[in-house]
Design an enzyme around this catalytic site. Sequence first.
Site, PDB file in Angstrom:
ATOM      1  N   LYS A 206      89.105  -2.165  71.124  1.00 20.79           N
ATOM      2  CA  LYS A 206      87.790  -1.670  71.565  1.00 20.79           C
ATOM      3  C   LYS A 206      87.642  -2.114  73.018  1.00 20.79           C
ATOM      4  O   LYS A 206      86.707  -2.810  73.409  1.00 20.79           O
ATOM      5  CB  LYS A 206      86.706  -2.260  70.644  1.00 20.79           C
ATOM      6  CG  LYS A 206      85.325  -1.697  70.812  1.00 20.79           C
ATOM      7  CD  LYS A 206      85.163  -0.309  70.263  1.00 20.79           C
ATOM      8  CE  LYS A 206      83.774   0.217  70.563  1.00 20.79           C
ATOM      9  NZ  LYS A 206      83.655   1.676  70.420  1.00 20.79           N
TER      10      LYS A 206
ATOM     11  N   ASP B  74      92.080  -0.885  54.718  1.00 17.24           N
ATOM     12  CA  ASP B  74      91.433  -0.500  53.457  1.00 17.24           C
ATOM     13  C   ASP B  74      91.075   0.986  53.449  1.00 17.24           C
ATOM     14  O   ASP B  74      91.158   1.650  52.404  1.00 17.24           O
ATOM     15  CB  ASP B  74      90.191  -1.351  53.193  1.00 17.24           C
ATOM     16  CG  ASP B  74      90.559  -2.632  52.442  1.00 17.24           C
ATOM     17  OD1 ASP B  74      91.773  -2.942  52.369  1.00 17.24           O
ATOM     18  OD2 ASP B  74      89.659  -3.305  51.921  1.00 17.24           O
TER      19      ASP B  74
ATOM     20  N   ASP C 165      87.205   3.280  66.876  1.00 13.01           N
ATOM     21  CA  ASP C 165      86.347   4.308  66.260  1.00 13.01           C
ATOM     22  C   ASP C 165      87.105   5.632  66.152  1.00 13.01           C
ATOM     23  O   ASP C 165      87.045   6.332  65.133  1.00 13.01           O
ATOM     24  CB  ASP C 165      85.012   4.470  67.001  1.00 13.01           C
ATOM     25  CG  ASP C 165      85.120   4.218  68.491  1.00 13.01           C
ATOM     26  OD1 ASP C 165      86.236   3.915  68.968  1.00 13.01           O
ATOM     27  OD2 ASP C 165      84.109   4.332  69.199  1.00 13.01           O
TER      28      ASP C 165
END
Length: 372
Positions: free
Chosen positions: A193, A253, A225
Amino acid sequence: MKKHIAVLPGDGIGEEVMTEALKVLACIAGRFEHQFVTTHGYVGGAAYERFGTHLPEETLSLCRSADAILFGSVGGLVSEQHLDKWRNCEANSILTLRKTFNFGANFRPVKIYPDLKEMSPLKAEIIDRGVDLLIIRELLGDSYFGEHKTFYQDERRIATDVIMYTEDQVAAVAHVAFKAAGGRRQKVTSVDKANVLDSSKLWRAVVHEVGRNYPEIKLEDMLVDNCAMQLIKDPSQFDVIVTTNMFGDILSDAAAVLPGSLGLLSSASINAEGFGLYEPPGGSAQDIAGTGKANPIAQILSTAQMLRFSFALEQEARAIEQSVETTLKAGYRTHDIYNPKQSAATKLVDCQQMSQQILAHLEAVQIAEPVA
Ligand code: NAD
């Protein structure tokens, strides 16, 4: 080759899937002339019942003397987490092992088997492009190990968690990722990020510095993102993804749902010396424990990763993976991957029958002659 393996089945389905994985390991030992000495240890609720602790010293010393750890899963029913036997069971077992052995990188391969594409939540046209990626998550830095603080200011509560990375931590996991990509499709996507966080700016700079040592590997950066979206929209673009502890926790996950069942995935946590812990990323699945419905493939593939990453036995690891694929292609399905609409082309089997099929294929795998 002779290796000592600490076997920690744990709770729930751990024992049943581990029994099947050990049959596969014994078959590999026989076919490829290795000696794997396996010693069982207690962990999780199973250890608590016997020793009053989730990770007894006996188990830790067994792990210290082993060449690798094969781990099942730990934990009780979600409704029983308040009981002493289960309280903090996962943290006491797995996080302690991670810290004790300095496991700095977690490997999560994610593959959608073409024969199981109806189990995936993705559209067929996305899957048809091929999904076979590896997420490498840094495990020893980030906000998980920075200072956590909750305090009052002007009678209002404030909480802070410090994200911290040293350049050595980033460099270590970056080397792991470039080396892994070298044995795959030669591409690393570094996820950060960097448009907001200083820790991510350092991450990006160091990954590029390390990347100069691997000119044959293509390196690209991606913001986290965007990566979350791309994993769903177009996962075939990825080969190796390397990322920070927290982003890796979430992305791995999210990616785990792509194949359609936790029973198909493996996970490996490895330290700088190549010592590793190999386990299915799912939990103890107490809802199906003892019913024969557990899918042993996750534990069997975790065993293949142990052969590959800790013992450098690539041919043996591939033989297991190939046998799993052939078994799925032949239509054998445990409960979690069985689709009644396809009952004509598939056969519902239990945990033990699934591994019997995998073993039958493994017995028939061709072994390449060593190059003279
Ligand atoms: P879970 O991962 O155990 O199960 C989620 C769902 O996936 C269940 O429906 C289960 O039946 C299914 N599933 C998981 N593995 C499967 C397999 N091999 N074959 C077929 N189906 C499978 O998650 P949960 O039910 O939320 O947690 C149960 C316990 O496991 C909890 O105590 C939790 O804390 C613990 N846990 C442990 C680990 C670990 O040991 N690494 C990881 C996650 C959760």
